[in-house]
Write a protein that holds these residues in place. Sequence first.
Motif, PDB file in Angstrom:
ATOM      1  N   GLU A   1       0.828  -1.208   0.000  1.00 57.10           N
ATOM      2  CA  GLU A   1       0.000   0.000   0.000  1.00 57.10           C
ATOM      3  C   GLU A   1       0.862   1.257   0.000  1.00 57.10           C
ATOM      4  O   GLU A   1       0.634   2.195  -0.776  1.00 57.10           O
ATOM      5  CB  GLU A   1      -0.908  -0.018   1.236  1.00 57.10           C
ATOM      6  N   ALA A   2       1.870   1.282   0.874  1.00 56.21           N
ATOM      7  CA  ALA A   2       2.741   2.456   0.952  1.00 56.21           C
ATOM      8  C   ALA A   2       3.540   2.638  -0.335  1.00 56.21           C
ATOM      9  O   ALA A   2       3.671   3.759  -0.847  1.00 56.21           O
ATOM     10  CB  ALA A   2       3.686   2.323   2.142  1.00 56.21           C
ATOM     11  N   LEU A   3       4.069   1.532  -0.865  1.00 54.46           N
ATOM     12  CA  LEU A   3       4.896   1.621  -2.075  1.00 54.46           C
ATOM     13  C   LEU A   3       4.082   2.079  -3.279  1.00 54.46           C
ATOM     14  O   LEU A   3       4.606   2.753  -4.169  1.00 54.46           O
ATOM     15  CB  LEU A   3       5.540   0.260  -2.357  1.00 54.46           C
ATOM     16  N   ARG A   4       2.822   1.734  -3.309  1.00 61.21           N
ATOM     17  CA  ARG A   4       1.991   2.128  -4.442  1.00 61.21           C
ATOM     18  C   ARG A   4       1.452   3.546  -4.308  1.00 61.21           C
ATOM     19  O   ARG A   4       1.342   4.274  -5.287  1.00 61.21           O
ATOM     20  CB  ARG A   4       0.836   1.143  -4.610  1.00 61.21           C
ATOM     21  N   ARG A   5       1.120   3.957  -3.068  1.00 63.82           N
ATOM     22  CA  ARG A   5       0.416   5.222  -2.879  1.00 63.82           C
ATOM     23  C   ARG A   5       1.307   6.385  -2.457  1.00 63.82           C
ATOM     24  O   ARG A   5       1.054   7.524  -2.856  1.00 63.82           O
ATOM     25  CB  ARG A   5      -0.693   5.042  -1.839  1.00 63.82           C
ATOM     26  N   TYR A   6       2.308   6.127  -1.633  1.00 62.71           N
ATOM     27  CA  TYR A   6       3.042   7.226  -1.007  1.00 62.71           C
ATOM     28  C   TYR A   6       4.518   7.301  -1.403  1.00 62.71           C
ATOM     29  O   TYR A   6       5.047   8.387  -1.639  1.00 62.71           O
ATOM     30  CB  TYR A   6       2.959   7.098   0.525  1.00 62.71           C
ATOM     31  N   VAL A   7       5.174   6.163  -1.485  1.00 66.67           N
ATOM     32  CA  VAL A   7       6.621   6.154  -1.703  1.00 66.67           C
ATOM     33  C   VAL A   7       7.043   6.713  -3.061  1.00 66.67           C
ATOM     34  O   VAL A   7       8.140   7.280  -3.175  1.00 66.67           O
ATOM     35  CB  VAL A   7       7.184   4.728  -1.486  1.00 66.67           C
ATOM     36  N   PRO A   8       6.225   6.618  -4.122  1.00 66.53           N
ATOM     37  CA  PRO A   8       6.663   7.183  -5.402  1.00 66.53           C
ATOM     38  C   PRO A   8       7.106   8.644  -5.326  1.00 66.53           C
ATOM     39  O   PRO A   8       7.979   9.066  -6.090  1.00 66.53           O
ATOM     40  CB  PRO A   8       5.431   7.010  -6.299  1.00 66.53           C
TER      41      PRO A   8
END
Length: 287
Positions: A68-75
Amino acid sequence: MLSDLPPTSLLLDAAAAWSASTGHGGVRLVEEWVWPHGQSRVARVRTGAGDVVVKWERSARNVEREVEALRRYVPVLEDDAGQLLAADVDAHVLVLTHVPGTLAAGAAALDPDVHRQAGALLARLHASAPAVPDEGYGERLLTELDEKVAAHADLVDAADLVRLREVATPVADVRSVRLVPAHRDYGPRNWLVDAAGHVRVIDFAHSEPSPWAVDLQKLTMREWRGRPELEAAFLEGYGRVPDDEDHLVLRAYVALSALATIAWSVAHDDPGFEAEARSVLAELVAG
């Protein structure tokens, strides 16, 4: 739990599948990390399309949070964090871009410039999505602490638990907070520093929307103890200092985390972590 870790071949197969999807073939293990707690296995793998990092995580919940974090926030962090290339959630395996650097340990963990950069990096993560208002957060946090106190009463002196509850009680007055995309395991153990001194962040397995001050918890319990210059550098980089309500949230969250860490350390036979958490708990009880 090391005995039931998946074989290295699982990670290599995941890297090979991703590499094949890019039109390249062939993979080679460069290095691998396995920790005594047995909760994850991580490898750096050389593929025809470049080096990647492949991670297996035991906890399904951690895998869900990290994806979830890698898809939504980390980019938004771009090259300052590993980016998701592929995920097999059922197999608990992620393939990520490789970012340079080594874990911030020793002198790097106590370098004000490293903390300043880490603060700026965290501010970018927290700003990656609009903050969401949350009513009643303080009361829920105190309820969670009460549950931990009841569950682990056999691990901590009863008088200390009573005092810990008193120390955390004022958080109930914090009615509304704003939740941001938090890392929730933020500290030098998840910072990489390259040869030029540039800081990057890894491991989003605990990431969840939380008040921003929650991401100060690990640092408060470790590197910042007795080192106000590191805290000042970090907050300068972040661009904000905690207000009174932030301090209430942070103190209660540290109390909760100290109890949880003691319980985890006992269960996993980690006396170092346990001693660290008990020291923090003693400071809280002493006021």
